[in-house]
Design a protein around this motif. Structure first.
Motif, mmCIF file in Angstrom:
data_model
loop_
_atom_site.group_PDB
_atom_site.id
_atom_site.type_symbol
_atom_site.label_atom_id
_atom_site.label_comp_id
_atom_site.label_asym_id
_atom_site.label_seq_id
_atom_site.Cartn_x
_atom_site.Cartn_y
_atom_site.Cartn_z
ATOM 1 N N UNK A 55 0.854 -1.252 -0.040
ATOM 2 C CA UNK A 55 -0.126 -0.063 -0.056
ATOM 3 C C UNK A 55 0.750 1.292 -0.148
ATOM 4 N N UNK A 56 2.224 1.166 0.018
ATOM 5 C CA UNK A 56 3.172 2.262 0.202
ATOM 6 C C UNK A 56 3.192 3.072 -1.170
ATOM 7 N N UNK A 57 3.136 4.538 -1.096
ATOM 8 C CA UNK A 57 3.634 5.211 -2.202
ATOM 9 C C UNK A 57 4.477 6.329 -1.981
ATOM 10 N N UNK A 58 5.115 6.951 -2.579
ATOM 11 C CA UNK A 58 6.160 7.867 -2.166
ATOM 12 C C UNK A 58 5.574 8.946 -1.491
ATOM 13 N N UNK A 59 6.170 9.222 -0.345
ATOM 14 C CA UNK A 59 5.784 10.699 0.345
ATOM 15 C C UNK A 59 4.568 10.265 1.376
ATOM 16 N N UNK A 60 4.025 9.278 1.512
ATOM 17 C CA UNK A 60 2.612 9.059 1.908
ATOM 18 C C UNK A 60 3.093 8.748 3.656
ATOM 19 N N UNK A 61 2.064 9.295 4.690
ATOM 20 C CA UNK A 61 2.313 9.209 5.818
ATOM 21 C C UNK A 61 2.126 7.655 6.232
ATOM 22 N N UNK A 62 3.031 6.893 7.047
ATOM 23 C CA UNK A 62 2.958 5.503 7.458
ATOM 24 C C UNK A 62 2.928 5.613 9.059
ATOM 25 N N UNK A 63 2.394 4.365 9.450
ATOM 26 C CA UNK A 63 2.236 4.038 10.819
ATOM 27 C C UNK A 63 2.939 2.803 11.143
ATOM 28 N N UNK A 64 3.941 2.891 11.951
ATOM 29 C CA UNK A 64 4.927 1.972 12.265
ATOM 30 C C UNK A 64 4.179 1.054 13.287
ATOM 31 N N UNK A 65 4.056 -0.049 13.027
ATOM 32 C CA UNK A 65 3.509 -1.045 14.330
ATOM 33 C C UNK A 65 4.180 -2.098 14.894
ATOM 34 N N UNK A 66 5.729 -2.206 14.443
ATOM 35 C CA UNK A 66 6.386 -3.217 14.949
ATOM 36 C C UNK A 66 7.877 -3.124 14.237
#
Length: 347
Positions: free
Chosen positions: A326-337
C-alpha cells in the motif's frame, strides 16, 4: 420516484455534507520495519580447481630406432640429465669413429703444410685447402656425435617418471610417447573466479585447497599467477595457486575445492524482505519523518537472510519489511512493529 421537493432536499443535504467528507484524511497504512545495518563485504569464495605439476612433460625420442635399454622404473625420482632410455647406436658410433679418424688425418696434413710456410715448398692455396678440409672433418665429427647423443633420452629436469610405454626391443618412432615426467615438489592448482571478484585477489594471496582423497585435510598455498584476460563467454578469469607438496601426496590431475578469503568494503545490510523490484529496478522503502521514501538499492550479495546493497541508504534507517503493497512515495505511514531480519510476510 422522488417528487421534486424530495430531490431538492437531498441535493441540499449532499452539498452541505460534501466538504466534510472530502476533508476526512485516509488512514496511514501500517508497516513493520527493520533497521539497516553496516556490514563488511567479506566472504569466503569456494571454486573448483585442477592440479598440475610445476614442470610436466611427455617424453618422445628425437630419432626412430630400436630400444636397447629402459633405464627407469615407474614412480622413480630422477635427477636432471639422468639417462632414461637408450636406442641401438652401433652404426652411429662407427660413423663417429670414422669422422674422428678423418679429423686426425686432416689435422696432421694441415700441420705438415703449415710447417713449410715460408719455404715455398707448398703453395698457399694448398695450405688453405688443408685448413678447409680440417674444418669440414670437424663439422662431420660433431654431426656424428650429435647422432649418437640423439639416441639417448635424458631427463630434462628432476622429477618423478610415470609408467613406461615401451620395452627393450620395441621399434619406435619420433611420435612414440615414452613416459611422463613431473616435478611435483610444488603443485599448481588452476581455477577460475567470476569477473566481479577480480579486484579482490592479488598475487601472493593465501588460498586453502581440499581434495577428496584426504578428507579433513587442508593444503595451504598462495596465488602465483593471474591470467591477463577474462573469458568473454564465461566472464571468469583464470588463476593459478602454488601449493607446496613436500610430503609428495598430491598428484597432477587431482581435483580440488579452492577457498579464498575475499575482503570487501563496508556496505549497508537490509533484510531480504525489504528489497523490492519494479520496472525501474531494485529499491527499498524507508520510513523518514513518518513518511515513506523510495530509495534505489542495488543488491550485491545475499547472506543469512540479509542483502548487502549499494545505494543512498544509510546504516540505522528503518526499512519496511511488511506492508509494502500500500506504500506510495511520500505518504504518511504508521509503524506498528520492528520485525528485524527475521520478519516474514503475513498471509
Amino acid at each position: 420516484m422522488l417528487n421534486p421537493l424530495s430531490t431538492r432536499t437531498l441535493a441540499a443535504f449532499l452539498i452541505a455534507c460534501g466538504p466534510t467528507f472530502a476533508q476526512t484524511p485516509a488512514a496511514a497504512p501500517p508497516v513493520i520495519v527493520a533497521t539497516s545495518t553496516q556490514a563488511q563485504d567479506d566472504f569466503v569464495l569456494t571454486v573448483p580447481g585442477s592440479g598440475t605439476a610445476r614442470q610436466s612433460v611427455v617424453l618422445f625420442p628425437a630419432v626412430p630406432g630400436e630400444v636397447a635399454e629402459v633405464g627407469f622404473r615407474p614412480g622413480q625420482t630422477v635427477r636432471a640429465g639422468q639417462v632414461l632410455l637408450r636406442l641401438e647406436d652401433r652404426a652411429q658410433r662407427l660413423a663417429a669413429d670414422l669422422a674422428s679418424a678423418r679429423v686426425d688425418a686432416a689435422r696432421a696434413l694441415t700441420l705438415r703444410h703449415e710447417g713449410t710456410r715460408g719455404t715455398g715448398a707448398v703453395p698457399e692455396s694448398v695450405v688453405d685447402e688443408a685448413r678447409a678440409a680440417l674444418r669440414l672433418a670437424e663439422i662431420e665429427l660433431a654431426q656424428a656425435r650429435e647422432a649418437v647423443a640423439d639416441r639417448v633420452v635424458r631427463a630434462p629436469f628432476g622429477g618423478v617418471v610415470g609408467l613406461a610405454a615401451v620395452e627393450r626391443g620395441d621399434r619406435i618412432s619420433t611420435e612414440t610417447a615414452l613416459t611422463t615426467l613431473d616435478d611435483r615438489r610444488v603443485l599448481f592448482i588452476d581455477f577460475e573466479i567470476p569477473e566481479p571478484y577480480l579486484g579482490r585477489v592479488k598475487i601472493g594471496q593465501a588460498v586453502v585447497a581440499a581434495n577428496p582423497a584426504y578428507p579433513g585435510r587442508a593444503f595451504k598455498g598462495r596465488v602465483a599467477e593471474i591470467d591477463s584476460r577474462i573469458d568473454p563467454v564465461s566472464r571468469n578469469v583464470r588463476m593459478r595457486a602454488a601449493v607446496p607438496n613436500t610430503d609428495d601426496v598430491l598428484r597432477p590431475g587431482m581435483s580440488f575445492q579452492v577457498q579464498l578469503d575475499l575482503t570487501g568494503e563496508a556496505r549497508v545490510s537490509v533484510p531480504e524482505l525489504a528489497l523490492q523490484w519494479d520496472r525501474d529496478g531494485p529499491f527499498v522503502w524507508v520510513v523518514r519523518d513518518d513518511r515513506s521514501a523510495r530509495v534505489p538499492a542495488r543488491p550485491l550479495r545475499r547472506a543469512e537472510g540479509r542483502v548487502l546493497v549499494d545505494g543512498e541508504l544509510k546504516p540505522g534507517e528503518s526499512v519496511v519489511v511488511e506492508g509494502v503493497q500500500r506504500l506510495r512515495e511520500g505518504i504518511a505511514v504508521r509503524v506498528i512493529g520492528n520485525g528485524g531480519g527475521a520478519a516474514r510476510t503475513r498471509p
